[in-house]
Design an enzyme around this catalytic site. Sequence first.
Site, PDB file in Angstrom:
ATOM      1  N   LYS A 123       0.830  -1.205   0.000  1.00  8.73           N
ATOM      2  CA  LYS A 123       0.000   0.000   0.000  1.00  8.73           C
ATOM      3  C   LYS A 123       0.864   1.254   0.000  1.00  8.73           C
ATOM      4  CE  LYS A 123      -3.596  -1.823   3.152  1.00  8.73           C
ATOM      5  NZ  LYS A 123      -4.275  -1.530   4.436  1.00  8.73           N
ATOM      6  N   ARG A 156      -9.452  -5.781  -3.684  1.00  9.82           N
ATOM      7  CA  ARG A 156      -9.899  -4.633  -2.900  1.00  9.82           C
ATOM      8  C   ARG A 156     -11.416  -4.645  -2.715  1.00  9.82           C
ATOM      9  NH1 ARG A 156      -7.813  -0.278  -6.948  1.00  9.82           N
ATOM     10  NH2 ARG A 156      -8.893  -1.807  -8.244  1.00  9.82           N
TER      11      ARG A 156
END
Length: 317
Positions: A163, A236
Amino acid sequence: MRFAFILDPLPLLKAYKDSSIAMMRAAQVKGHHCFAIMPESLRVEGDASDVQVFAEAVPLTLSDDNHDWYQAGEAQEINLKDVDAVIMRKDPPFDGEYLYATHLLEVAERSGAKVFNSPKSLRNFNEKLSILRFNAFISPTLVTKSSDKIREFVAKHHDVILKPLDGMGGMGIFRVTPSDPNLSVILESMTLNGAVTIMAQRYIPEIVKGDKRILLINGEPMPYALARIPQVGETRGNLAAGGRGVAQPLSARDEEIARAVGPLVKAEGLLLVGLDVIGDYLTEVNVTSPTCMVEIANQTDCRPAELFIDALVAAVS
């Protein structure tokens, strides 16, 4: 009361799901007056005798029509201390301009303005790194700009999420394994060849059941989370990435995490916080512009936007 909301451009907001609009609608129903401020209009004027923060504020009249959801009055210059509350709802990225805005809002606080969430805490609570304050609830995590260290982490945990530290809505997130043929280019791109720090976390398989958003209002968890369930083939769960939102009661673990985080964020002046929980693990602490109020209200008997306005009134009364 008069509430000034610092927002992204109004035409870009999606009224059918936007939590800021839900807040303003709830405020209007309760008899309060709402103003929209664009962050670029914030201005400080000062000399040896005084320092004040001003902005161009547009009075809004809200409707229930999701296509034509507001009428704008004539813009007026206001001193931020002259409204009852300033609510910072500008979306990330948390770039230089966002940082400067928090500094200006902190100046406004010193002159008497009441700002939510706390500008100082907006700076201190990076939405990814803040989970490290609650390490009892996190999955194995690495924060570094070293590609070699990330490779070692990936080799150890086999299935890893990478991330950026300043994104939102699932932007820039990668799922990698030791055999991923694109691992080198992903690391080069994300770290800018070792110049930028990123986060690596062991993949949590329970993501298939949803990335749960738990809202805390004044430190208290709402009774329902919104499980954002990924599309088939997608890692996601973020709604912005096509996830499907399903409201569900908090589990015992959700409640445990929320009760542990709540008192600390309340003490830091964070009136509204969104916790992201996957399975049994805390993955993010969202403080800039937490969402999912509308989806929870549409699927349950909980009304987060109304509860937020009640908490806001209590905080400034």
